[in-house]
Write a protein that holds these residues in place. Structure first.
Motif, PDB file in Angstrom:
ATOM      1  N   THR A  25       0.874  -1.183   0.000  1.00 34.31           N
ATOM      2  CA  THR A  25       0.000   0.000   0.000  1.00 34.31           C
ATOM      3  C   THR A  25       0.912   1.235   0.000  1.00 34.31           C
ATOM      4  O   THR A  25       2.127   1.098   0.044  1.00 34.31           O
ATOM      5  N   GLU A  26       0.316   2.411  -0.017  1.00 30.97           N
ATOM      6  CA  GLU A  26       1.098   3.643   0.020  1.00 30.97           C
ATOM      7  C   GLU A  26       1.656   3.925   1.421  1.00 30.97           C
ATOM      8  O   GLU A  26       2.508   4.787   1.587  1.00 30.97           O
ATOM      9  N   ARG A 113     -10.802   1.160   4.823  1.00 32.67           N
ATOM     10  CA  ARG A 113      -9.880   2.019   4.081  1.00 32.67           C
ATOM     11  C   ARG A 113      -9.683   1.478   2.677  1.00 32.67           C
ATOM     12  O   ARG A 113      -9.619   0.276   2.466  1.00 32.67           O
ATOM     13  N   CYS A 114      -9.585   2.408   1.726  1.00 35.42           N
ATOM     14  CA  CYS A 114      -9.267   2.055   0.341  1.00 35.42           C
ATOM     15  C   CYS A 114      -7.829   2.513   0.082  1.00 35.42           C
ATOM     16  O   CYS A 114      -7.561   3.713   0.023  1.00 35.42           O
ATOM     17  N   PRO A 115      -6.892   1.558  -0.022  1.00 30.18           N
ATOM     18  CA  PRO A 115      -5.475   1.907  -0.152  1.00 30.18           C
ATOM     19  C   PRO A 115      -5.131   2.371  -1.558  1.00 30.18           C
ATOM     20  O   PRO A 115      -5.767   1.964  -2.528  1.00 30.18           O
ATOM     21  N   PRO A 166       8.972  -0.273  -2.739  1.00 25.88           N
ATOM     22  CA  PRO A 166       8.952   0.406  -1.430  1.00 25.88           C
ATOM     23  C   PRO A 166       7.693   1.258  -1.258  1.00 25.88           C
ATOM     24  O   PRO A 166       7.194   1.845  -2.221  1.00 25.88           O
ATOM     25  N   CYS A 167       7.164   1.311  -0.044  1.00 25.77           N
ATOM     26  CA  CYS A 167       5.977   2.137   0.229  1.00 25.77           C
ATOM     27  C   CYS A 167       6.374   3.609   0.209  1.00 25.77           C
ATOM     28  O   CYS A 167       7.377   3.992   0.808  1.00 25.77           O
ATOM     29  N   GLU A 172       1.711   4.384   8.929  1.00 29.46           N
ATOM     30  CA  GLU A 172       0.352   3.889   8.788  1.00 29.46           C
ATOM     31  C   GLU A 172      -0.681   5.007   8.632  1.00 29.46           C
ATOM     32  O   GLU A 172      -0.466   6.150   9.021  1.00 29.46           O
ATOM     33  N   SER A 173      -1.846   4.583   8.097  1.00 31.43           N
ATOM     34  CA  SER A 173      -2.935   5.513   7.818  1.00 31.43           C
ATOM     35  C   SER A 173      -3.430   6.236   9.068  1.00 31.43           C
ATOM     36  O   SER A 173      -3.308   5.735  10.189  1.00 31.43           O
TER      37      SER A 173
END
Ligand code: TXA
Ligand code: MG
Length: 335
Positions: A25-26, A113-115, A166-167, A172-173
């Motif tokens: 994810t981002e 959550r929508c990643p 890599p993110c 984290e969100s």
């Protein structure tokens, strides 16, 4: 190597039989499993060694899927999803009937959550249902920002890893609740890449409540995952204010330590300690933080000294300062 259609097919096959798939994810890598399957979800808790009292975030392909899985979809949730999804915002809403209690630690609410990552959005679309996704690290350890970090922690049989590089965000969100807060009850439970100001602006309100617990703070915590010691390296790690650099430099001469600093610190020649140079800008710093803590830990030094990176009056730090300091105060003790 980045995962393609073939890897996504393997991942789908695993997920359909209740298996676990780590997805990019981002923010950080997530440990995915079918959110509608109590068995699959129990497997996630077992593999992570996560206390069953700590609820999981349910990942969806967009607002439409979120509406289907949530028990209710308040106006605020819709406004936030439209402003920030796909993106690093987890929204707490009432739990839907299709989501087993294992996901929410038995509670009446759920995080959705929508990643923002093409591979994981493709995975969610093809799976056609929600996936739980805690950070893909053993409970209490540093969150993974690269596929290798996940592979080092779990066996290939337990967890199939989709490599998405890599993110880019690195922490984290933001977790925000739109339920149970009473009048105007939108509350930030975990600071993250999306700041409280941006959330307030998207809702058209002056401000939102910050309920994120600070290490050592007293606020009653609703997000049970917010244990104080978290994200921690194994090496003793200390946070120091920039004014105390001379003291840290002296310690670095006496024993073998690792310094993590965004301020171009250097040590005298012949000293066995090392410096990990961090980006000075807030976004760059956040993106590198967990990886740098892993590198510092891997040195096997006597201690890690992390310099407080905040720069007053800097816009980037105004937005990300709370999130970065939240993670740093959990990973370290004050010097
Ligand atoms: O960026 C992220 O959010 C990553 C990626 C993979 O999406 N996921 C992540 O998950 O950080 P995890 O499990 O490491 O953290 C989830 C956080 C915990 O602090 C948990 O307590 C909180 O979200 N949470 C989950 N459901 C909740 C609920 N119903 N009420 C309050 N807090 C909740
Ligand atoms: Mg985590």
């Amino acid at each position: 190597m980045s995962a393609g259609p073939e890897e996504i097919s393997i991942a789908l096959a695993r997920l359909r039989v209740g298996g676990l798939v780590a997805f990019p994810t981002e923010t950080v890598y997530g440990l995915g499993a079918d959110a509608r399957s109590a068995d699959a979800v129990r497997r996630v808790f077992a593999v992570k060694g996560r206390p069953s009292t700590n609820p999981l975030i349910v990942h969806v392909s967009g607002e439409e899927m979120a509406r289907k899985v949530a028990g209710a979809w308040p106006r605020e949730a819709s406004a936030l999803a439209r402003a920030f999804w796909p993106g690093p915002l987890s929204i707490i809403v009432p739990r839907g009937a299709g989501i087993p209690g294992e996901v929410t630690a038995g509670g009446p609410t759920m995080a959705v959550r929508c990643p923002e990552h093409p591979i994981t959005l493709a995975l969610l679309e093809a799976f056609g249902g929600p996936l739980v996704g805690p950070s893909a690290n053993p409970s209490g350890r540093i969150s993974p920002t690269r596929a290798e970090h996940v592979r080092e922690a779990f066996s290939e049989e337990d967890v199939y890893v989709l490599d998405g590089g890599p993110c880019t965000g690195g922490i984290e969100s933001t977790v925000v609740s739109v339920v149970g807060g009473g009048e105007g009850g939108v509350r930030v439970l975990r600071p993250g890449l999306i700041g409280a100001d941006a959330i307030a602006k998207a809702l058209g309100v002056a401000s939102v409540v910050m309920e994120a617990k600070r290490a050592g703070g007293e606020t009653a915590m609703e997000s049970p995952g917010q244990l104080l010691s978290h994200y921690a390296p194994r090496t003793a790690a200390h946070l120091f204010a920039k004014e105390r650099w001379a003291e840290v430099a002296a310690r670095a001469e006496r024993s073998r330590v690792v310094v993590v600093s965004p301020r171009g610190r250097t040590l005298a020649k012949g000293v066995h300690s090392t410096v990990i140079a961090m980006p000075a800008d807030a976004a760059g710093y956040a993106a590198r933080l967990y990886e740098a803590l892993r590198e510092a830990d891997a040195v096997g030094a006597e201690a890690i000294y992390v310099e407080d990176p905040l720069e007053a009056g800097d816009d980037g730090w105004r937005t990300l300062g709370a999130a970065v300091m939240d993670r740093l105060t959990r990973a370290t003790t004050p010097m």
